[in-house]
Motif scaffolding. Structure first.
Motif, PDB file in Angstrom:
ATOM      1  N   ALA A  55       0.812  -1.218   0.000  1.00 52.40           N
ATOM      2  CA  ALA A  55       0.000   0.000   0.000  1.00 52.40           C
ATOM      3  C   ALA A  55       0.845   1.268   0.000  1.00 52.40           C
ATOM      4  O   ALA A  55       0.333   2.353  -0.287  1.00 52.40           O
ATOM      5  N   THR A  56       2.137   1.144   0.302  1.00 50.52           N
ATOM      6  CA  THR A  56       2.981   2.332   0.446  1.00 50.52           C
ATOM      7  C   THR A  56       3.041   3.152  -0.836  1.00 50.52           C
ATOM      8  O   THR A  56       2.884   4.381  -0.818  1.00 50.52           O
ATOM      9  N   ALA A  57       3.279   2.492  -1.965  1.00 49.55           N
ATOM     10  CA  ALA A  57       3.377   3.215  -3.241  1.00 49.55           C
ATOM     11  C   ALA A  57       2.061   3.891  -3.601  1.00 49.55           C
ATOM     12  O   ALA A  57       2.057   4.961  -4.227  1.00 49.55           O
ATOM     13  N   PHE A  58       0.958   3.302  -3.199  1.00 53.87           N
ATOM     14  CA  PHE A  58      -0.352   3.883  -3.480  1.00 53.87           C
ATOM     15  C   PHE A  58      -0.618   5.098  -2.585  1.00 53.87           C
ATOM     16  O   PHE A  58      -1.169   6.105  -3.027  1.00 53.87           O
ATOM     17  N   LEU A  59      -0.206   5.023  -1.313  1.00 55.45           N
ATOM     18  CA  LEU A  59      -0.523   6.064  -0.348  1.00 55.45           C
ATOM     19  C   LEU A  59       0.444   7.241  -0.372  1.00 55.45           C
ATOM     20  O   LEU A  59       0.042   8.380  -0.096  1.00 55.45           O
TER      21      LEU A  59
END
Length: 430
Positions: A55-59
């Motif tokens: 989820a890091t790249a999305f957030l």
């Protein structure tokens, strides 16, 4: 986790955060009702965290670029658990150029994020010379009650007023801690935020000069600061200031602020003054009804409330400016319209149960028990002032952070219950 699932969690969390923040200052929500929104919010935030590093790249771009406050809050809250160093650097970078509402949202993420992650991550910023990260850390850790007295005292001479104000807010009295000598100078500081923070700190330490400065700010300040100052002075039991508030209600320019404060005075002359304004403009009538109800305990419903002319949103719009200063004062449109004639008939007989020289809170003689019950069960909109009064009456020993998640508030209310039967009910500070 699939991208569409992440997007759904983020969208729902952003929406629910906005609803929850509004509920925290709404006239028609209680702590229990706001906690229901909070539960749904946390479920979606946890959904983002459960996705893990995927989820890091999305957030990350949401924190670094988004101008939607709810999105920025939700992404920052989740990233604090997944990649704290990344989100802290993004917050520092956006602290000067992001829209105010986004900065507010990110600050809230720091205040509400998981303690096990946020507190260690922010600790190094307490020792930096840079004003932005230092003030961010002071505000967030101060909100959590995690600033040492020694560090707060060291920063009272900092050249940046934002840092000084945050350090002042972090101060708490103790049996071993007397009022800092710097307070005398800061009570007359030319920077409004510093002066007000010094006033609140001085009130906690029981300084007479702080009450004098509070009265001065009640005269000169505007907006939320003036309402808070008036509310504190009304609650403090100063008969002279009550007379001034009653006179201020006669002036159109100060009537709304005066009515707000009169409700916290708990005095029968204040209730009778409120009755005069229940047939004024809708906004004034609502405020007058709210204050009358806060004193007498009469619920403005059924025969005691007029039908609304058209549907209204009882929660203040999140996108309004100055969220951190004015959120608690934007719910007037959600108050009921009082039925002045019916209320007058009730008062004609009901007033015999009240004594002119006593103070009342929701129809009960003011006691520690009444104050704590109002904090636990009363309208969210009024709880900030009740929490301030509790803190002043206990010299900072009992603090209920009314903008925190409900589980923390419940813990703080449980601790405060120890003073329920022995909290002083007489006037304070004057």
């Amino acid at each position: 986790m699939m991208l569409d699932v992440l997007e759904e969690h983020l969208s729902e969390a952003a929406f629910l955060w906005a609803q929850w923040e509004r509920a925290n200052v709404a006239a028609n929500y209680t702590l229990d009702e706001a906690a229901e929104l909070e539960t749904r919010l946390l479920a979606h935030l946890d959904g983002l965290v459960t996705a893990g590093t995927s989820a890091t790249a999305f957030l990350a771009p949401k924190v670094q670029e988004s101008e939607d406050p709810g999105e920025a809050f939700s992404a920052a809250w989740a990233l604090l658990a997944l990649a704290p160093s990344l989100v802290l650097e993004a917050m520092k970078a956006r602290a000067t150029d992001a829209p105010f509402a986004v900065q507010f949202a990110m600050t809230r993420a720091l205040e509400l994020g998981e303690a096990a992650v946020v507190e260690p991550a922010l600790a190094p910023w307490l020792n930096t010379a840079e004003s932005i990260p230092l003030s961010l850390a002071l505000n967030a850790l101060g909100f959590r009650g995690r600033i040492s007295v020694d560090r707060a005292l060291q920063l009272l001479g900092h050249p940046d007023g934002v840092v000084v104000a945050a350090a002042l807010r972090a101060l708490r009295p103790s049996p071993k801690q007397h009022a800092p000598k710097e307070l005398g100078r800061l009570l007359v500081d030319s920077r409004p935020a510093v002066r007000w923070a010094a006033i609140m700190a001085g009130l906690l330490f029981g300084l007479r000069d702080a009450w004098d400065a509070c009265e001065q700010d009640a005269i000169t300040a505007q907006g939320a600061l003036r309402r808070t100052a008036w509310g504190l002075l009304a609650a403090a039991g100063d008969a002279r200031f009550l007379a001034r508030l009653l006179a201020s209600a006669e002036s159109e320019s100060s009537r709304e602020d005066a009515l707000w404060a009169l409700g916290f005075s708990g005095r029968i002359p204040a209730a009778e003054s409120c009755m005069r304004w229940m047939e004024g403009t809708p906004r004034v009538a609502r405020l007058a009804g709210e204050a009358f109800s806060a004193i007498t305990g009469l619920r403005l419903e059924g025969a005691y409330a007029l039908a609304e002319p058209e549907p209204e949103d009882a929660l203040p719009p999140l996108e309004e400016e100055s969220l951190d200063a004015d959120l608690g004062l934007r719910a007037e449109d959600g108050l009921p319209l009082p039925a002045a004639e019916e209320i007058g008939r009730w008062w004609a007989t009901g007033q015999t149960a009240f004594h002119a020289d006593a103070r009342y809170l929701e129809g009960r003689a003011f006691t520690g028990s009444a104050l704590l019950d109002a904090l636990e069960h009363g309208p969210m909109r009024r709880r900030q002032m009740h929490a301030l009064e509790l803190m002043l009456r206990t010299r900072g020993a009992c603090t209920v952070q009314v903008q925190a998640f409900s589980w923390r508030q419940r813990e703080e209310l449980l601790l405060a219950a120890a003073v329920r039967e022995r909290l002083p009910a007489w006037g304070v500070g004057r």
